[in-house]
Write an enzyme that holds these catalytic residues in place. Structure first.
Site, short mmCIF file in Angstrom:
data_model
loop_
_atom_site.label_atom_id
_atom_site.label_comp_id
_atom_site.label_asym_id
_atom_site.label_seq_id
_atom_site.Cartn_x
_atom_site.Cartn_y
_atom_site.Cartn_z
CE1 TYR A 131 -3.40 -2.82 0.60
CE2 TYR A 131 -4.62 -0.77 0.70
CZ TYR A 131 -4.59 -2.14 0.55
OH TYR A 131 -5.76 -2.82 0.33
CE LYS A 178 1.61 -18.25 -1.03
NZ LYS A 178 1.05 -19.60 -0.85
CG ASP A 211 -2.12 -20.58 0.25
OD1 ASP A 211 -1.67 -20.44 1.41
OD2 ASP A 211 -1.57 -21.32 -0.59
CG ASP A 235 -8.19 -4.75 1.17
OD1 ASP A 235 -9.14 -4.15 1.73
OD2 ASP A 235 -8.06 -4.82 -0.06
CG ASP A 239 -13.75 -6.98 1.34
OD1 ASP A 239 -13.58 -6.13 2.23
OD2 ASP A 239 -14.05 -6.67 0.16
#
Ligand code: IPM
Ligand code: MN
Length: 343
Positions: A131, A178, A211, A235, A239
């Protein structure tokens, strides 16, 4: 002394939901004073400035910011970032708290009733990662174009969000990265995690790749307490977790600087231009965000009263259509006010 709240409805749905949150804050009797700011696409289109310096200084000086959403089809995607991301970065609101609680089993998209106990918190690093906007596009617009988006992670940034996550946990913290594919950034996250997790023997500490975490959230969300992760994964996962409790309309968030107490409180949803302007958007995400604001300001009884009233309104189906009611935005705000109990 009343707490001074900077109110920023913003655009679209934000303009409809923020007044409902203010209505509820007034009704709960919290000792607050409100100052409204016009930060909007209308103003940007008229002036060419999305967030002017004088306004920003006033936002910084407030005890808290109650924020709706920014975004408008008439302007490009840099507009929202130039407001929201700028505030997050420049006020160093490094902890983004995104709780997901299932208030009514009927709102779960999952078939299995055993899996309908969702009460988790995504602790998202809010000032670093991809970001930050580091990188560039070279030979832009040609077949030789190269686009680089850097993932910036600092010792300080990673360390503080991990430490903060422990303070929010009741039983467990799951760190998500990750690191099996992104070894540099992931290496730093892993190193700080391995140093800090053993300092909290009272908590279960575990790690999942992003994942696998996405999959586990859908397979059995009841397993999670606190998920701590970087900006982009936070983020995405927030959601996903919003959808596990009834959708974006009811998911709240807090953007905090735990060092100086500053905070911006906003629903997880955006300005929803396709839904806005018809009196159908759900005010609950913003109302719950305003409850998080009260808790942060130390008004815990009032915060609890708001959450209880929201739960009662949802269970009575006195809510908007997206979560199974038939009320308008303003009526849904009124329903929460009606269910407020004396504190
Ligand atoms: C959010 C939003 C923002 C983000 C956008 C508008 C830049 O999606 O608050 O989750 O990605 O952080
Ligand atoms: Mn988002």
């Amino acid at each position: 002394m009343p707490k001074h709240i900077a109110v920023v409805p913003g655009d679209g749905a934000g303009k409809e939901v923020v007044p409902e949150a203010v209505k509820v804050l007034r009704a709960v009797g919290a000792d607050l004073e409100f100052e409204q700011f016009d930060i909007s696409a209308d103003r940007y289109l008229a002036t060419g400035v999305s967030l002017d310096e004088a306004t920003f200084e006033q936002l910084k000086a407030a005890d808290a910011i109650l924020f709706g959403a920014v975004g408008d089809p008439r302007v490009d995607e840099h507009y929202a970032a130039s407001i929201l991301l700028r505030i997050r970065f420049e006020m160093d609101l490094w902890a983004n708290l995104r709780p997901a609680k299932l208030y009514d089993p009927r709102l779960s998209p999952l078939r299995d009733e055993k899996l309908r106990e969702v009460d988790l918190l995504v602790v998202r690093e809010n000032t670093e990662g991809v970001y930050v906007g580091a990188g560039g596009r070279f030979k832009k617009g040609t077949p030789d174009e190269v686009a680089i988006q850097e993932d910036l992670n600092t010792y300080k940034g990673v360390n503080r969000i991990l430490e903060h996550s422990f303070s929010r946990a009741r039983r467990e913290v799951c760190m998500v990265d990750k690191s099996n594919a992104m070894g540099h950034a992931g290496g730093l996250w892993q190193a700080r995690w391995k140093a800090l997790a053993p300092l909290h023997p009272d908590l279960v500490t575990r790690h999942l790749y992003s994942d696998a975490c996405s999959m586990e959230l859908v397979r059995d969300p009841s397993q999670f307490d606190v998920i701590v992760t970087g900006n982009l994964f936070g983020d995405l996962l927030s959601d996903l977790s919003a959808q596990l409790i009834g959708g974006m309309g009811i998911a709240p968030s807090a953007n905090l600087n735990p060092d100086n107490g500053k905070g911006l409180f906003e629903p997880v949803h955006g300005s929803a231009p396709k839904l806005a302007g018809r009196g159908i958007v759900n005010p609950i995400g913003t109302i719950l965000s305003s409850g998080m604001m009260l808790a942060h300001l130390g008004l815990t009884a009032e915060a609890g009263a708001i959450e209880a009233a929201v739960i009662a309104a949802i269970r009575a189906r006195e809510c908007t259509r997206d979560i199974g009611g038939d009320l308008s935005t303003a009526e849904a705000g009124n329903a929460v006010v009606k269910h407020l109990k004396g504190i």
